[in-house]
Write a protein that holds these residues in place. Structure first.
Motif: not given
Length: 185
Positions: A16-24
Motif C-alpha cells: 500500500l506504499r502508494k497511498m498516504p500513511e493514514e490510509e495505509r
C-alpha cells in the motif's frame, strides 16, 4: 496473531506504499480486525488469510477504492498527474504502438519470405525476380547471398522495432504504476 498473520499484514502495508500513511494504517487495521474476528470465531489463521487472498491483490483493491474516492474530490495534484499521463502517453500510444508493431511483425514476416524466396530462386526458379536497380538482375547463383543480406537488413529493422516497442510498453507500464495513486499491483 501468529508470525504468519503479522507477515501478511507487513506485506499488505508494503504493497500500500502508494497511498498516504493514514490510509495505509487504516487499511491494515481493518484487515487485522478481520483476522482477529475470524480467530475469535474459531477459524484457523491459514484459512482466514487464504480467503483474504494475496496481500498484493488486496492492496490493489484498497488502492482502487482510494482512487475512486479521490476522483470525487481528492488531491488536485494527483488529478493533474493523471490528466498529464493520459494526455501524453495515451495519445502517443495510439500512434507509437501500432506503427512499431506493424513494422516489427510486418518486416519480420517479410524477412522470412525474402529468405525463402532466395532459397527457392537459387534452384533456378525464374518467376522470382531479384533486381538490384533497374538494369541489373541478381544471378541465380547469388540469390541466397542476396537474400541473406536483404533479409538481414529487413530482419534487423524488425528486431529494432520490436525492441523499442517492448521498451515503450515497459516505460508506459512503469510510469502508470508510479504516477497514478491506485497504481498497478
Amino acid at each position: 496473531m501468529s508470525p504468519l498473520g503479522k507477515a501478511y499484514l507487513e506485506k499488505l502495508y508494503h504493497e500500500l506504499r502508494k497511498m498516504p500513511e493514514e490510509e495505509r494504517i487504516d487499511a491494515v487495521k481493518e484487515i487485522e480486525s478481520h483476522i482477529e474476528e475470524g480467530l475469535l470465531s474459531g477459524q484457523p489463521e491459514g484459512v482466514i488469510l487464504k480467503k483474504l487472498g494475496e496481500p498484493r491483490q488486496l492492496a490493489k483493491a484498497f488502492r482502487s477504492e482510494y482512487y475512486k474516492q479521490g476522483m470525487k474530490g481528492g488531491d488536485w495534484r494527483d488529478m493533474l498527474r493523471m490528466i498529464g499521463f493520459y494526455c501524453t502517453t495515451g495519445l502517443l500510444s495510439v500512434m507509437v504502438v501500432p506503427v512499431l508493431a506493424t513494422i516489427a511483425y510486418g518486416f519480420g514476416f517479410c524477412a522470412v519470405l525474402i529468405l525463402i524466396a532466395g532459397a527457392v530462386r537459387s534452384f533456378g526458379v525464374s518467376w522470382i525476380n531479384m533486381d538490384f536497380g533497374p538494369y541489373y538482375t541478381v544471378p541465380y547463383e547469388w540469390s541466397m547471398a542476396y537474400a541473406l543480406v536483404i533479409g538481414g537488413i529487413v530482419g534487423g529493422i524488425a528486431w529494432i522495432s520490436r525492441t523499442y516497442l517492448r521498451r515503450y510498453l515497459q516505460f508506459v507500464s512503469e510510469r502508470y504504476s508510479h504516477i497514478l495513486p491506485s497504481g498497478r499491483g
